[in-house]
Design a protein around this motif. Structure first.
Motif, PDB file in Angstrom:
ATOM      1  N   LEU A  21       0.826  -1.212   0.000  1.00  0.00           N
ATOM      2  CA  LEU A  21       0.000   0.000   0.000  1.00  0.00           C
ATOM      3  C   LEU A  21       0.862   1.264   0.000  1.00  0.00           C
ATOM      4  O   LEU A  21       0.473   2.294  -0.557  1.00  0.00           O
ATOM      5  CB  LEU A  21      -0.939  -0.008   1.204  1.00  0.00           C
ATOM      6  CG  LEU A  21      -2.015  -1.105   1.134  1.00  0.00           C
ATOM      7  CD1 LEU A  21      -2.759  -1.219   2.456  1.00  0.00           C
ATOM      8  CD2 LEU A  21      -2.997  -0.826  -0.003  1.00  0.00           C
ATOM      9  N   ILE A  22       2.034   1.191   0.618  1.00  0.00           N
ATOM     10  CA  ILE A  22       2.959   2.319   0.547  1.00  0.00           C
ATOM     11  C   ILE A  22       3.411   2.526  -0.897  1.00  0.00           C
ATOM     12  O   ILE A  22       3.465   3.657  -1.399  1.00  0.00           O
ATOM     13  CB  ILE A  22       4.168   2.080   1.472  1.00  0.00           C
ATOM     14  CG1 ILE A  22       3.730   2.113   2.938  1.00  0.00           C
ATOM     15  CG2 ILE A  22       5.260   3.125   1.221  1.00  0.00           C
ATOM     16  CD1 ILE A  22       4.811   1.712   3.916  1.00  0.00           C
ATOM     17  N   LEU A  23       3.731   1.427  -1.588  1.00  0.00           N
ATOM     18  CA  LEU A  23       4.117   1.519  -2.994  1.00  0.00           C
ATOM     19  C   LEU A  23       2.966   2.039  -3.855  1.00  0.00           C
ATOM     20  O   LEU A  23       3.178   2.813  -4.789  1.00  0.00           O
ATOM     21  CB  LEU A  23       4.574   0.151  -3.497  1.00  0.00           C
ATOM     22  CG  LEU A  23       5.878  -0.382  -2.893  1.00  0.00           C
ATOM     23  CD1 LEU A  23       6.139  -1.809  -3.357  1.00  0.00           C
ATOM     24  CD2 LEU A  23       7.051   0.523  -3.263  1.00  0.00           C
ATOM     25  N   MET A  24       1.743   1.597  -3.527  1.00  0.00           N
ATOM     26  CA  MET A  24       0.576   2.079  -4.269  1.00  0.00           C
ATOM     27  C   MET A  24       0.389   3.580  -4.073  1.00  0.00           C
ATOM     28  O   MET A  24       0.087   4.320  -5.026  1.00  0.00           O
ATOM     29  CB  MET A  24      -0.668   1.328  -3.792  1.00  0.00           C
ATOM     30  CG  MET A  24      -1.954   1.717  -4.501  1.00  0.00           C
ATOM     31  SD  MET A  24      -3.345   0.715  -3.898  1.00  0.00           S
ATOM     32  CE  MET A  24      -4.714   1.564  -4.731  1.00  0.00           C
ATOM     33  N   CYS A  25       0.601   4.048  -2.854  1.00  0.00           N
ATOM     34  CA  CYS A  25       0.501   5.487  -2.581  1.00  0.00           C
ATOM     35  C   CYS A  25       1.585   6.248  -3.347  1.00  0.00           C
ATOM     36  O   CYS A  25       1.323   7.305  -3.938  1.00  0.00           O
ATOM     37  CB  CYS A  25       0.641   5.726  -1.085  1.00  0.00           C
ATOM     38  SG  CYS A  25       0.431   7.451  -0.591  1.00  0.00           S
ATOM     39  N   GLY A  26       2.801   5.702  -3.357  1.00  0.00           N
ATOM     40  CA  GLY A  26       3.884   6.334  -4.110  1.00  0.00           C
ATOM     41  C   GLY A  26       3.601   6.357  -5.596  1.00  0.00           C
ATOM     42  O   GLY A  26       3.907   7.340  -6.291  1.00  0.00           O
ATOM     43  N   LEU A  27       2.991   5.282  -6.112  1.00  0.00           N
ATOM     44  CA  LEU A  27       2.616   5.252  -7.525  1.00  0.00           C
ATOM     45  C   LEU A  27       1.609   6.348  -7.840  1.00  0.00           C
ATOM     46  O   LEU A  27       1.703   7.027  -8.884  1.00  0.00           O
ATOM     47  CB  LEU A  27       2.025   3.888  -7.876  1.00  0.00           C
ATOM     48  CG  LEU A  27       1.467   3.735  -9.292  1.00  0.00           C
ATOM     49  CD1 LEU A  27       2.586   3.883 -10.318  1.00  0.00           C
ATOM     50  CD2 LEU A  27       0.768   2.394  -9.449  1.00  0.00           C
ATOM     51  N   ARG A  34       1.121  13.442 -14.473  1.00  0.00           N
ATOM     52  CA  ARG A  34       0.459  13.354 -15.772  1.00  0.00           C
ATOM     53  C   ARG A  34      -1.063  13.273 -15.662  1.00  0.00           C
ATOM     54  O   ARG A  34      -1.787  13.813 -16.494  1.00  0.00           O
ATOM     55  CB  ARG A  34       0.987  12.128 -16.520  1.00  0.00           C
ATOM     56  CG  ARG A  34       0.529  12.072 -17.964  1.00  0.00           C
ATOM     57  CD  ARG A  34       1.356  11.079 -18.747  1.00  0.00           C
ATOM     58  NE  ARG A  34       1.029  11.062 -20.160  1.00  0.00           N
ATOM     59  CZ  ARG A  34       1.621  10.320 -21.066  1.00  0.00           C
ATOM     60  NH1 ARG A  34       2.611   9.507 -20.682  1.00  0.00           N
ATOM     61  NH2 ARG A  34       1.269  10.351 -22.333  1.00  0.00           N
ATOM     62  N   TRP A  35      -1.545  12.575 -14.626  1.00  0.00           N
ATOM     63  CA  TRP A  35      -2.989  12.436 -14.413  1.00  0.00           C
ATOM     64  C   TRP A  35      -3.288  12.842 -12.967  1.00  0.00           C
ATOM     65  O   TRP A  35      -3.397  11.977 -12.088  1.00  0.00           O
ATOM     66  CB  TRP A  35      -3.415  10.994 -14.652  1.00  0.00           C
ATOM     67  CG  TRP A  35      -3.044  10.460 -16.013  1.00  0.00           C
ATOM     68  CD1 TRP A  35      -3.638  10.759 -17.203  1.00  0.00           C
ATOM     69  CD2 TRP A  35      -1.996   9.539 -16.312  1.00  0.00           C
ATOM     70  NE1 TRP A  35      -3.032  10.093 -18.226  1.00  0.00           N
ATOM     71  CE2 TRP A  35      -2.024   9.321 -17.720  1.00  0.00           C
ATOM     72  CE3 TRP A  35      -1.044   8.858 -15.558  1.00  0.00           C
ATOM     73  CZ2 TRP A  35      -1.117   8.482 -18.352  1.00  0.00           C
ATOM     74  CZ3 TRP A  35      -0.151   8.011 -16.185  1.00  0.00           C
ATOM     75  CH2 TRP A  35      -0.197   7.831 -17.562  1.00  0.00           C
ATOM     76  N   PRO A  36      -3.406  14.119 -12.710  1.00  0.00           N
ATOM     77  CA  PRO A  36      -3.534  14.621 -11.333  1.00  0.00           C
ATOM     78  C   PRO A  36      -4.669  13.980 -10.538  1.00  0.00           C
ATOM     79  O   PRO A  36      -4.467  13.544  -9.402  1.00  0.00           O
ATOM     80  CB  PRO A  36      -3.756  16.123 -11.527  1.00  0.00           C
ATOM     81  CG  PRO A  36      -3.151  16.424 -12.859  1.00  0.00           C
ATOM     82  CD  PRO A  36      -3.395  15.216 -13.696  1.00  0.00           C
ATOM     83  N   ARG A  37      -5.859  13.925 -11.132  1.00  0.00           N
ATOM     84  CA  ARG A  37      -6.994  13.390 -10.382  1.00  0.00           C
ATOM     85  C   ARG A  37      -6.866  11.892 -10.138  1.00  0.00           C
ATOM     86  O   ARG A  37      -7.142  11.392  -9.044  1.00  0.00           O
ATOM     87  CB  ARG A  37      -8.290  13.690 -11.128  1.00  0.00           C
ATOM     88  CG  ARG A  37      -8.652  15.176 -11.140  1.00  0.00           C
ATOM     89  CD  ARG A  37     -10.009  15.384 -11.782  1.00  0.00           C
ATOM     90  NE  ARG A  37     -10.385  16.794 -11.785  1.00  0.00           N
ATOM     91  CZ  ARG A  37     -11.526  17.275 -12.288  1.00  0.00           C
ATOM     92  NH1 ARG A  37     -12.403  16.423 -12.840  1.00  0.00           N
ATOM     93  NH2 ARG A  37     -11.792  18.555 -12.240  1.00  0.00           N
ATOM     94  N   LEU A  38      -6.470  11.173 -11.157  1.00  0.00           N
ATOM     95  CA  LEU A  38      -6.312   9.727 -11.013  1.00  0.00           C
ATOM     96  C   LEU A  38      -5.230   9.394  -9.998  1.00  0.00           C
ATOM     97  O   LEU A  38      -5.402   8.527  -9.142  1.00  0.00           O
ATOM     98  CB  LEU A  38      -5.976   9.095 -12.363  1.00  0.00           C
ATOM     99  CG  LEU A  38      -5.740   7.577 -12.364  1.00  0.00           C
ATOM    100  CD1 LEU A  38      -6.972   6.840 -11.859  1.00  0.00           C
ATOM    101  CD2 LEU A  38      -5.340   7.088 -13.754  1.00  0.00           C
ATOM    102  N   GLY A  39      -4.089  10.089 -10.095  1.00  0.00           N
ATOM    103  CA  GLY A  39      -2.999   9.834  -9.159  1.00  0.00           C
ATOM    104  C   GLY A  39      -3.401  10.137  -7.732  1.00  0.00           C
ATOM    105  O   GLY A  39      -3.089   9.367  -6.820  1.00  0.00           O
TER     106      GLY A  39
END
Length: 256
Positions: A21-27, A34-39
């Protein structure tokens, strides 16, 4: 040190919380360029899930279904088993209060305590299983046997100290039990771990009567269940779900 154990531990670290989940948050933070809302959404979801599963309530969503698969063994005398098999669950290395010798972890101690109770009720012979995957000098099985004999006055007939994981617990224990003419066993391990352990022991051709211990889902509920406190139980449960899936693919033909 067992290379397969090290690889499994490394893979587990990446697949299980908190690191996944830490990696997912970093992703998500990287995606914001590039995709502000999605990120932002990905990062928020990761933090929300991390918070949820660190509560006892959130962890129970993964724990309860597993523990309900194998209820407590109420009448061990009526099971018509021929032996008790106890799986190792880790150690505390070089405990200073015991003169620097290795001792059972909390989980292992609870397993062997329950095994001692079963042995007194049934008078069945006991097999302990567990190796030294982390490179220790003594196997978990030998530590378990020592504690059963010295602290619980329970004799141990067989010590299987070469296995490094649950699949090997089943394979190597089967060889010993088969040579002794044993086919029907009481299997002792954590309630969370029982389903995976039962499946691999059955794949070896043994008749397994589950004797689970350490039930987490039956603990009394309190308002503190909704406070983030620990990831241990959720991570353990997720480890077992992943293990069931992996063993279903990798170890389906153990007896062949």
């Amino acid at each position: 040190m067992s290379f397969s154990w090290l690889m499994n531990a490394t893979m587990g670290a990446f697949l299980l919380p908190p690191l996944n989940l830490i990696l997912m948050c970093g992703l998500g933070l990287w995606m914001r360029r590039r995709w502000p809302r999605l990120g932002l959404g990905v990062s928020i979801v990761a933090l929300v899930v991390l918070t949820l599963i660190s509560t006892r309530f959130g962890a129970s969503l993964f724990i309860t279904p597993l523990e309900r698969l194998n209820p407590p063994l109420l009448l061990p005398k009526d099971a018509n088993a021929q032996a008790i098999v106890v799986l190792g669950g880790g150690r505390i290395a070089a405990a200073p209060e015991y003169g620097g010798q290795d001792i059972p972890s909390s989980a292992t101690l609870q397993r062997i305590r329950y095994a001692a109770t079963l042995q007194r009720e049934t008078a069945l012979p006991v097999l302990v299983t567990g190796g030294q995957p982390e490179g220790a000098l003594a196997s978990e099985a030998s530590i378990m046997a020592r504690v059963l004999q010295e602290d619980f006055s329970v004799p141990v007939r067989w010590i299987e100290g070469a296995s490094n994981n649950t699949a090997e617990n089943a394979q190597y224990s089967f060889r010993i039990l088969h040579a002794a003419g044993v086919r029907r066993i009481l299997l002792v391990t954590d309630a969370l771990h029982m389903q995976r352990a039962k499946l691999v022991f059955e794949q070896m051709g043994l008749e397994v009567i589950p004797a689970p211990t350490i039930f987490i889902s039956t603990m009394r509920s309190t308002p503190a269940d909704f406070l983030p406190m620990s990831l241990h139980n959720a991570s353990y449960a997720m480890h077992e779900w992943l293990g069931l899936a992996w063993y279903g693919l990798r170890h389906r033909n153990l007896a062949q």
